[in-house]
Design a protein around this motif. Structure first.
Motif, PDB file in Angstrom:
ATOM      1  N   ALA A  86      -7.401  82.988  -1.548  1.00  0.00           N
ATOM      2  CA  ALA A  86      -7.353  82.504  -2.931  1.00  0.00           C
ATOM      3  C   ALA A  86      -6.646  83.535  -3.814  1.00  0.00           C
ATOM      4  O   ALA A  86      -6.773  84.740  -3.588  1.00  0.00           O
ATOM      5  CB  ALA A  86      -8.776  82.265  -3.424  1.00  0.00           C
ATOM      6  N   PRO A  87      -5.918  83.061  -4.821  1.00  0.00           N
ATOM      7  CA  PRO A  87      -5.228  84.004  -5.701  1.00  0.00           C
ATOM      8  C   PRO A  87      -6.223  84.783  -6.552  1.00  0.00           C
ATOM      9  O   PRO A  87      -7.180  84.209  -7.070  1.00  0.00           O
ATOM     10  CB  PRO A  87      -4.389  83.076  -6.589  1.00  0.00           C
ATOM     11  N   GLY A  89      -5.951  87.437  -9.661  1.00  0.00           N
ATOM     12  CA  GLY A  89      -5.039  88.123 -10.584  1.00  0.00           C
ATOM     13  C   GLY A  89      -5.763  89.233 -11.313  1.00  0.00           C
ATOM     14  O   GLY A  89      -6.993  89.246 -11.399  1.00  0.00           O
ATOM     15  N   LYS A 150      -0.444  79.072 -14.292  1.00  0.00           N
ATOM     16  CA  LYS A 150      -1.504  78.735 -15.265  1.00  0.00           C
ATOM     17  C   LYS A 150      -1.064  77.512 -16.088  1.00  0.00           C
ATOM     18  O   LYS A 150       0.136  77.272 -16.253  1.00  0.00           O
ATOM     19  CB  LYS A 150      -1.732  79.919 -16.210  1.00  0.00           C
ATOM     20  N   ASP A 175      -3.628  76.278 -11.466  1.00  0.00           N
ATOM     21  CA  ASP A 175      -5.088  76.418 -11.628  1.00  0.00           C
ATOM     22  C   ASP A 175      -5.458  75.945 -13.031  1.00  0.00           C
ATOM     23  O   ASP A 175      -5.610  76.708 -13.965  1.00  0.00           O
ATOM     24  CB  ASP A 175      -5.605  77.827 -11.331  1.00  0.00           C
ATOM     25  N   LYS A 216      -5.590  73.050  -8.884  1.00  0.00           N
ATOM     26  CA  LYS A 216      -6.821  73.780  -8.514  1.00  0.00           C
ATOM     27  C   LYS A 216      -7.807  73.746  -9.678  1.00  0.00           C
ATOM     28  O   LYS A 216      -7.394  73.797 -10.836  1.00  0.00           O
ATOM     29  CB  LYS A 216      -6.468  75.227  -8.185  1.00  0.00           C
ATOM     30  N   HIS A 240     -13.445  78.052  -9.751  1.00  0.00           N
ATOM     31  CA  HIS A 240     -12.807  79.341 -10.058  1.00  0.00           C
ATOM     32  C   HIS A 240     -13.774  80.495  -9.746  1.00  0.00           C
ATOM     33  O   HIS A 240     -13.838  81.494 -10.458  1.00  0.00           O
ATOM     34  CB  HIS A 240     -12.384  79.381 -11.540  1.00  0.00           C
ATOM     35  N   ASP A 271     -12.618  76.036  -2.437  1.00  0.00           N
ATOM     36  CA  ASP A 271     -13.023  77.455  -2.410  1.00  0.00           C
ATOM     37  C   ASP A 271     -14.258  77.679  -3.254  1.00  0.00           C
ATOM     38  O   ASP A 271     -14.650  76.841  -4.064  1.00  0.00           O
ATOM     39  CB  ASP A 271     -11.874  78.400  -2.786  1.00  0.00           C
ATOM     40  N   GLY A 273     -17.548  80.776  -2.645  1.00  0.00           N
ATOM     41  CA  GLY A 273     -18.754  81.161  -1.908  1.00  0.00           C
ATOM     42  C   GLY A 273     -18.623  81.104  -0.401  1.00  0.00           C
ATOM     43  O   GLY A 273     -19.618  81.276   0.300  1.00  0.00           O
ATOM     44  N   ARG A 275     -18.103  82.589   2.964  1.00  0.00           N
ATOM     45  CA  ARG A 275     -18.242  83.987   3.373  1.00  0.00           C
ATOM     46  C   ARG A 275     -18.144  84.208   4.868  1.00  0.00           C
ATOM     47  O   ARG A 275     -18.168  85.357   5.323  1.00  0.00           O
ATOM     48  CB  ARG A 275     -19.601  84.536   2.889  1.00  0.00           C
ATOM     49  N   GLY A 294     -11.855  84.059  -1.710  1.00  0.00           N
ATOM     50  CA  GLY A 294     -11.367  84.953  -2.765  1.00  0.00           C
ATOM     51  C   GLY A 294     -11.885  86.372  -2.657  1.00  0.00           C
ATOM     52  O   GLY A 294     -11.300  87.224  -1.988  1.00  0.00           O
ATOM     53  N   ARG A 295     -13.021  86.650  -3.303  1.00  0.00           N
ATOM     54  CA  ARG A 295     -13.493  88.035  -3.469  1.00  0.00           C
ATOM     55  C   ARG A 295     -13.578  88.840  -2.164  1.00  0.00           C
ATOM     56  O   ARG A 295     -13.186  90.002  -2.154  1.00  0.00           O
ATOM     57  CB  ARG A 295     -14.858  88.032  -4.165  1.00  0.00           C
TER      58      ARG A 295
END
Ligand SMILES: Cc1cc2nc3c(=O)[nH]c(=O)nc-3n(C[C@H](O)[C@H](O)[C@H](O)COP(=O)(O)O)c2cc1C
Length: 344
Positions: A86-87, A89, A150, A175, A216, A240, A271, A273, A275, A294-295
């Motif tokens: 996932a992007p 920024g 965006k 997004d 998104k 998000h 997307d 959560g 993991r 993502g994270r």
């Protein structure tokens, strides 16, 4: 380099902006936007995790699935697993200057391709952020990233679509839920929702440039159907990572209703959560064609650079493969709700 070493290094570099928790679940960082958390109470981020935790897989062991196939073809990409990055920024801004933006986007984009998947690259108020992402697209060639735009005013969207096409991108995503991002407002560049007519114009502008186009941030069947009507190639069902609106459900709760209507007609990415490989299989079973994470990839990139990203992607792929063996799922396309456990 092990994932454990990567996490230790990431924790050190993040200087408390991300605690690199044993499970990245949105509790320690609740409300930290800017930062890595979910907005407000952080509930929307936490809900992504709890919604997935409430779903169980059905163990099936009497079958012939010894070597399940995790590869997919989607939107013109050939991927080793149904996974994209996932992007993310403003990594420097959100993560205590742990890594410069350009180094981060490079580690993510190249680490993804090394693992046989692709990464999304972000957009932000300063156009340099998109340019940094597009530099990776050019360096990799063959459109091996997915740039995100965006929901600016139409003119800037058109300019950015042209920049993406010039960089060799084949698939672009907007997004749309960034309209809720406090960081854009803080920087004096708010973005706005689009009506169905504006959406159709944006899709047409992308088509003219030969680009596939996704939206998104869709979290309702109503919006999903309007996007389909506007001609999008796919959706990323996402809140998000809980950063744009407090008090919304987890993505795994929203996905099934959208999948029941739109699966097979447009591509459904998801997307929030996710993991583990088990989580990936749950999302596929609920109707996703592929997932984004993502994270945890941000942590992998900060602690381990390009190699860290590749290692984490391969870890997720092998966990998915194992989960497919244990549920008797021979290939990604065969995943459906029969893989899920239900109380009799
Ligand atoms: C610090 C940060 C920055 C993000 N930046 C963007 C962005 O520029 N564009 C975008 O579409 N999503 C952005 N996201 C959301 C992610 O793409 C993704 O939807 C979310 O992180 C998925 O949830 P997960 O982190 O639980 O996997 C960002 C998320 C975080 C945590």
């Amino acid at each position: 380099m092990s994932l454990k070493e990567i996490r230790v290094k990431a924790r050190e570099l993040a200087k408390g902006t991300c605690r690199v928790c044993p499970v990245c679940d949105g509790r320690a960082c609740a409300g930290e936007v800017p930062g890595m958390g979910g907005t407000g109470t952080g509930l929307s981020f936490v809900n992504n995790i709890t919604a997935l935790r409430a779903i169980y897989l059905n163990t099936r062991l009497i079958h012939k699935v010894h070597f399940p196939n995790t590869e997919i073809e989607i939107l013109g990409f050939k991927l080793k697993s149904p996974l994209m990055i996932a992007p993310i920024g403003g990594i420097a801004f959100n993560l205590g200057q742990a890594m410069p933006e350009a180094a981060y986007q490079e580690a993510i984009a190249f680490g993804a391709v090394d693992a046989g998947i692709i990464a999304g690259t972000p957009d932000a108020a300063p156009m340099e952020v998109m340019e940094i992402g597009l530099a990776q697209a050019k360096a990799l060639g063959s459109g091996l990233t997915m740039p995100f735009i965006k929901p600016w005013e139409l003119e800037r969207i058109k300019i950015e679509l042209e920049m993406c096409a010039a960089a060799g991108s084949k698939v672009v995503c907007c997004d749309l839920d960034s309209v809720g991002l406090i960081t854009l407002r803080l920087m004096g560049h708010p973005a706005y929702p689009k009506d169905a007519g504006e959406l159709a114009k944006i899709v047409a502008a992308a088509r003219q440039l030969g680009l596939k186009f996704l939206i998104k941030g869709v979290m309702s069947l109503q919006d999903a159907l309007i996007c389909q009507e506007a001609g999008v190639d796919g959706l990323v069902i996402s809140n998000h990572g809980g950063r744009v609106l407090d008090g919304v459900p987890g993505v795994a709760q929203v996905l099934p209703a959208i999948a029941r209507k739109l699966k097979g007609q447009i591509k459904l990415l998801v997307d929030g959560g996710i993991r583990s490989g088990v989580d990936i299989l749950k999302m596929l079973a609920l109707g996703a064609d592929a997932v984004m994470v993502g994270r945890p990839f941000a942590i992998a990139a900060i602690g381990g650079g390009r190699e860290g990203v590749t290692l984490f992607a391969e870890t997720l792929r092998s966990q998915l493969e194992q989960a497919m063996i244990m549920t008797g799922c021979p290939e990604v396309a065969a995943a459906n709700e029969d893989l899920l456990w239900r109380a009799e």
